[in-house]
Design an enzyme around this catalytic site. Sequence first.
Site, PDB file in Angstrom:
ATOM      1  N   GLY A 159      -7.571  -4.796 -14.154  1.00  0.00           N
ATOM      2  CA  GLY A 159      -8.636  -5.774 -14.357  1.00  0.00           C
ATOM      3  C   GLY A 159      -8.201  -7.207 -14.551  1.00  0.00           C
ATOM      4  O   GLY A 159      -8.983  -8.032 -15.026  1.00  0.00           O
ATOM      5  N   LYS A 196       0.832  -1.200   0.000  1.00  0.00           N
ATOM      6  CA  LYS A 196       0.000   0.000   0.000  1.00  0.00           C
ATOM      7  C   LYS A 196       0.874   1.261   0.000  1.00  0.00           C
ATOM      8  O   LYS A 196       1.908   1.298   0.651  1.00  0.00           O
ATOM      9  CB  LYS A 196      -0.879  -0.033   1.262  1.00  0.00           C
ATOM     10  CG  LYS A 196      -1.652   1.223   1.567  1.00  0.00           C
ATOM     11  CD  LYS A 196      -2.949   1.287   0.808  1.00  0.00           C
ATOM     12  CE  LYS A 196      -3.723   2.570   1.122  1.00  0.00           C
ATOM     13  NZ  LYS A 196      -4.770   2.834   0.125  1.00  0.00           N
ATOM     14  N   ILE A 227      -1.681   0.226 -15.634  1.00  0.00           N
ATOM     15  CA  ILE A 227      -2.061   1.614 -15.358  1.00  0.00           C
ATOM     16  C   ILE A 227      -2.613   1.742 -13.936  1.00  0.00           C
ATOM     17  O   ILE A 227      -2.993   0.748 -13.321  1.00  0.00           O
ATOM     18  CB  ILE A 227      -3.170   2.095 -16.346  1.00  0.00           C
ATOM     19  CG1 ILE A 227      -4.379   1.146 -16.271  1.00  0.00           C
ATOM     20  CG2 ILE A 227      -2.638   2.232 -17.739  1.00  0.00           C
ATOM     21  CD1 ILE A 227      -5.577   1.547 -17.099  1.00  0.00           C
ATOM     22  N   ASN A 228      -2.703   2.977 -13.456  1.00  0.00           N
ATOM     23  CA  ASN A 228      -3.454   3.256 -12.243  1.00  0.00           C
ATOM     24  C   ASN A 228      -4.945   3.285 -12.614  1.00  0.00           C
ATOM     25  O   ASN A 228      -5.317   3.018 -13.763  1.00  0.00           O
ATOM     26  CB  ASN A 228      -3.006   4.592 -11.636  1.00  0.00           C
ATOM     27  CG  ASN A 228      -3.209   4.624 -10.121  1.00  0.00           C
ATOM     28  OD1 ASN A 228      -4.244   4.180  -9.621  1.00  0.00           O
ATOM     29  ND2 ASN A 228      -2.241   5.155  -9.403  1.00  0.00           N
ATOM     30  N   ASN A 235     -13.074   3.559  -6.165  1.00  0.00           N
ATOM     31  CA  ASN A 235     -12.612   3.805  -4.809  1.00  0.00           C
ATOM     32  C   ASN A 235     -12.062   5.206  -4.682  1.00  0.00           C
ATOM     33  O   ASN A 235     -11.515   5.766  -5.629  1.00  0.00           O
ATOM     34  CB  ASN A 235     -11.570   2.765  -4.383  1.00  0.00           C
ATOM     35  CG  ASN A 235     -10.158   3.167  -4.771  1.00  0.00           C
ATOM     36  OD1 ASN A 235      -9.527   3.995  -4.114  1.00  0.00           O
ATOM     37  ND2 ASN A 235      -9.669   2.601  -5.880  1.00  0.00           N
ATOM     38  N   CYS A 264      -2.313   8.766  -8.375  1.00  0.00           N
ATOM     39  CA  CYS A 264      -3.479   8.546  -7.534  1.00  0.00           C
ATOM     40  C   CYS A 264      -4.521   9.627  -7.814  1.00  0.00           C
ATOM     41  O   CYS A 264      -4.246  10.813  -7.644  1.00  0.00           O
ATOM     42  CB  CYS A 264      -3.120   8.559  -6.050  1.00  0.00           C
ATOM     43  SG  CYS A 264      -4.586   8.287  -5.035  1.00  0.00           S
ATOM     44  N   ILE A 266     -10.185   6.085  -1.465  1.00  0.00           N
ATOM     45  CA  ILE A 266      -9.715   5.818  -0.105  1.00  0.00           C
ATOM     46  C   ILE A 266      -8.940   7.034   0.423  1.00  0.00           C
ATOM     47  O   ILE A 266      -9.013   7.369   1.599  1.00  0.00           O
ATOM     48  CB  ILE A 266      -8.790   4.563  -0.086  1.00  0.00           C
ATOM     49  CG1 ILE A 266      -9.466   3.365  -0.757  1.00  0.00           C
ATOM     50  CG2 ILE A 266      -8.347   4.234   1.339  1.00  0.00           C
ATOM     51  CD1 ILE A 266     -10.766   2.930  -0.155  1.00  0.00           C
ATOM     52  N   GLY A 267      -8.207   7.676  -0.479  1.00  0.00           N
ATOM     53  CA  GLY A 267      -7.425   8.843  -0.054  1.00  0.00           C
ATOM     54  C   GLY A 267      -6.120   8.456   0.621  1.00  0.00           C
ATOM     55  O   GLY A 267      -5.605   9.173   1.472  1.00  0.00           O
ATOM     56  N   LEU A 268      -5.596   7.284   0.216  1.00  0.00           N
ATOM     57  CA  LEU A 268      -4.268   6.851   0.666  1.00  0.00           C
ATOM     58  C   LEU A 268      -4.075   6.851   2.173  1.00  0.00           C
ATOM     59  O   LEU A 268      -3.040   7.270   2.682  1.00  0.00           O
ATOM     60  CB  LEU A 268      -3.180   7.697  -0.008  1.00  0.00           C
ATOM     61  CG  LEU A 268      -2.637   7.056  -1.280  1.00  0.00           C
ATOM     62  CD1 LEU A 268      -1.874   8.076  -2.110  1.00  0.00           C
ATOM     63  CD2 LEU A 268      -1.741   5.864  -0.963  1.00  0.00           C
TER      64      LEU A 268
END
Lengths: 266, 309
Positions: free
Chosen positions: B248, B49, B195-196, B73, B134, B75-77
């Site tokens: 994916g 993470k 990719i992100n 998502n 992100c 999450i905001g890291l």
Amino acid sequence: MNTFDTHTTIISNEKVAEDHYLLRCECSDIAKFARPGQFIHVMISQGAGLLLRRPFTIYTVNGREITMLYQIIGEGTKQLSKMRREASIQVLGPLGNTFDIAKNPEPAILVGGGAGIASLMLLAVALRAQDTPTIGLIGAQHQDRLLSVDDLEEIGVKVHIATDDGSVGHHGFVTDILTDLLHKNDLHQPTIYACGPHGMLAAVAKITEKFEVPTQVAMENRMGCAMGVCLGCVCPVYIDDKRIEYQRVCTEGPVFNASDIAWEIS
Amino acid sequence: MNTQNNSLNVNIGGIRMRNPVMTASGTFGYGSEYADFVDLNRLGAVVVKGVTSVPWSGNPMNRIMETPSGMLNAIGLQNVGVDGFIAEKLPYLQDFDVPVIVNVCGKTVEEYLTVVKKLTVAEGVAGIELNISCPNLDCGGMSFGVNAKLAHELVKEVRTKTQLPLLVKLSPNVTDITVIARAIEEAGADALSAINTLLGMAINAETREPELANITGGLSGPAIKPVALRLVWEVYKSVSIPIVGMGGIMTGTDAVEFFIAGASAVAVGTANFVNPQASLEVVDGIYTYLENADMKSIKELVGSLKIDV
């Protein structure tokens, strides 16, 4: 850890109330380790674009079998409700922490709103097994959506009912009954255990804070992994008087002390 | 299955892996969470993470939303910060024989450099994946990844501070990914992750509210695989450093498609949420494919797309 990912088939999946179903399946490892408050993460189908599993509380454990009592709330649960005997599902669990019943509540008061009562059934069984006097306050929108009354009464839980439309029991909220109960002031050492809609839990927390009664709540949230990895299912928890931290409902929860939750921002 | 077979060995920017399957950052925690289901020693690498210079509390809820064949998502890291990571999380991973790649994020160049310097002197870090993509941060994060000049400057700065293998994770939310990929390669990156997540949003029609508190979020899962394959293919044609393909991947066959498009390794992400053993099943699936295709090395597959021209 004792977490298992079990391929199994449905033994039965029956409608028990409007929009609510009871599903039985064999998951011997999960059945062996399941504790009150814990849940399972179920893969319903990987077809039709449904990607994620769905979290469900473990309703009862009978030998090698477990049951789950669930409400249809979206596409996943709708599909699940249509699945018949022999259909296969994949069940991950048992997951999460458990209710604490070590302090001998007298009585234990269970407050369940809607399908929330399902999270309190294993707890009720454990409480009754140690002869704890137990009161169940069950809330539903109306009579046809009422759950678990017989199951609870059968193990000696004294049940009170509230419905939004007054079709059965008290016309109003379970929190009204809870307030009355606590006002009577004849309870020795009550502990509250609650699960239900967010608004109900917040109301329960407010009432029991006023009466200074220890209260444990089982929180719910959308979940991704249910294993503590994705951080998708958090709720805000006070870690001291001022500081709040987002904790995972799947891992630090689902059971929290009501007084630890930052209800004002949750 | 015999994953010791060296047909799966790869070297990604100086990181030697027993097989080309990594975990995608943010989908595998810090490695310990899936211990019941995944023997880490069977993975090519563990990408943990994202970590930042100080702990981040993350975004309010709701943070996730399922969408057709995917999920959003924001999450905001949320993470323990680099010091917490090194003290509390890294020791667990050192007990395994698997390269640990640490995803690094920040809001400023200085924040990235702080984290990179600390990781470079820490014991047990095999490589760094610079997260400049992100989508869930107000500033920093993706803003570096959508601007070739900023990306180049950041990677160049980081390059001067560490000799660790340096991967840079690309954002798909750009007009031309090849411009950014080349800028990053020129700045000295050893490999690219592609990719992100794709920036997206979901709306509740009944309440007219966004499904995510952050309003927008990153889309992942099988829904984005076609986009990811296309971007890996484009990047493959424009750089010479290795690419870690992701987006994916649920099965070995999905992974094989990424190799054919030009990836030298792959990462399994959202699939971990659905099936904790997905990464190992992908390893087995790739191995079986190579055997059936009578290939001696996964390298034969990389960029092997057949096109009639």
